[in-house]
Design a protein around this motif. Structure first.
Motif, PDB file in Angstrom:
ATOM      1  N   VAL A  57       0.870  -1.147  -0.188  1.00 33.59           N
ATOM      2  CA  VAL A  57       0.192  -0.264   0.384  1.00 33.59           C
ATOM      3  C   VAL A  57       0.984   1.047   0.158  1.00 33.59           C
ATOM      4  O   VAL A  57       1.677   1.751   1.231  1.00 33.59           O
ATOM      5  CB  VAL A  57      -0.489   0.338   1.392  1.00 33.59           C
ATOM      6  N   LEU A  58       0.819   1.900  -1.281  1.00 33.68           N
ATOM      7  CA  LEU A  58       1.544   2.970  -1.016  1.00 33.68           C
ATOM      8  C   LEU A  58       0.888   4.645  -0.873  1.00 33.68           C
ATOM      9  O   LEU A  58      -0.336   4.401  -1.201  1.00 33.68           O
ATOM     10  CB  LEU A  58       2.041   3.260  -2.585  1.00 33.68           C
ATOM     11  N   ASN A  59       1.869   4.982  -0.183  1.00 35.83           N
ATOM     12  CA  ASN A  59       1.714   6.579   0.660  1.00 35.83           C
ATOM     13  C   ASN A  59       2.093   7.632  -0.374  1.00 35.83           C
ATOM     14  O   ASN A  59       2.942   7.773   0.448  1.00 35.83           O
ATOM     15  CB  ASN A  59       0.541   5.958   1.886  1.00 35.83           C
ATOM     16  N   GLY A  60       1.339   8.510   0.254  1.00 38.59           N
ATOM     17  CA  GLY A  60       2.210   9.853  -0.268  1.00 38.59           C
ATOM     18  C   GLY A  60       0.588  11.155  -0.204  1.00 38.59           C
ATOM     19  O   GLY A  60       0.027  10.252  -0.452  1.00 38.59           O
ATOM     20  N   SER A  61       0.898  11.860  -0.540  1.00 36.46           N
ATOM     21  CA  SER A  61       0.142  13.286  -0.339  1.00 36.46           C
ATOM     22  C   SER A  61       0.327  13.868  -2.019  1.00 36.46           C
ATOM     23  O   SER A  61      -0.833  14.471  -2.720  1.00 36.46           O
ATOM     24  CB  SER A  61       0.164  14.427   0.325  1.00 36.46           C
TER      25      SER A  61
END
Length: 254
Positions: free
Chosen positions: A36-40
């Protein structure tokens, strides 16, 4: 070796659209984890997603601001709705703002503390609530720093936050270990990333890092992968509340 396999597990890595987080996520994917990749930044996250898919990994996206409590809660609710259960959480998101403490604005202090420390609490809380409810344990890996143990001038809020990460790791352990959740941390040394490139390009600072580090080199993001896989796997099932410094030996010498 089977004890290091992450097959059948899902790993959320915060701040994984680039830098250290992206390398750690790729390493966990290599070990068999769904990611699960995360970033804004949605564009950057989409690019990271394409690169991971091209390598054959199973990838999900979770675009949210780790410092926004409502956004974090909402993101986990959305993962629940999609049937995605996070077994491994790597709290990696972080920023650095350099400058003397006497000149530091309170707003900048809060920004660093919230991004580097408070986010680990917020995301860790939501992940742990679900791990406890599922009853099969889990892994939390917090990303600390050399400054979890020592200080350097002009990095006051970063040092305070990373020192806090060390103690947050122990606080999480005190409450969650009985539920089969192992919480540990990694303390990177000086790593070559986009964030540290200006330092590496400075001959004086580059010389100081290489001279101060017994390994006589900067670390690379890949150097963190082994520790991340170990702490995310069943090989570390009786390791809890520890911080592993991946620093080329810098903390071992005066």
């Amino acid at each position: 070796m089977e004890m290091f396999s992450l097959a059948g597990r899902t790993a959320l890595v915060t701040g994984s659209s680039r830098g250290l987080g992206n390398s750690i996520a790729e390493g966990l994917g290599r070990a068999g984890a769904a990611l699960v990749l995360n970033g804004s930044d949605q564009a950057r996250l989409d690019a990271a997603n394409e690169a991971m898919l091209a390598r054959g990994y199973t990838v999900h996206l979770a675009a949210f601001d780790v410092t926004d409590e409502a956004a974090v809660v909402r993101a986990f609710a959305e993962l629940d709705a999609r049937g995605i259960a996070v077994d491994i959480l790597v709290n990696n998101a972080g920023i650095q703002l350099r400058g003397p403490l006497v000149d530091l604005a309170a707003e900048d202090w809060r920004k660093v503390i919230e991004t580097n420390l408070t986010s680990a609490f917020l995301v860790g809380r939501e992940a742990a609530r679900r791990m406890i409810a599922r009853g099969r344990g889990g892994k939390v890996v917090n990303i600390g720093s050399l400054t979890s143990a020592v200080a350097r001038a002009t990095t006051g809020p970063y040092t305070a936050a990373k020192g806090g990460i060390k103690m947050l790791t122990q606080a999480m352990t005190a409450e969650w270990a009985e539920h089969g959740i192992q919480v540990n941390a990694i303390g990177p040394g000086y790593m070559l990333t986009d964030m540290t490139k200006p330092l590496a390009d400075d001959p004086k600072f580059d010389g100081w890092v290489k001279g101060r580090t017994p390994s006589r080199r900067w670390g690379t993001p890949e150097d963190l992968v082994g520790a991340a896989v170990f702490l995310s796997s069943s090989a570390s099932d009786y390791v809890n509340g520890q911080i592993i410094y991946v620093d080329g030996g810098m903390l071992a010498v005066l």
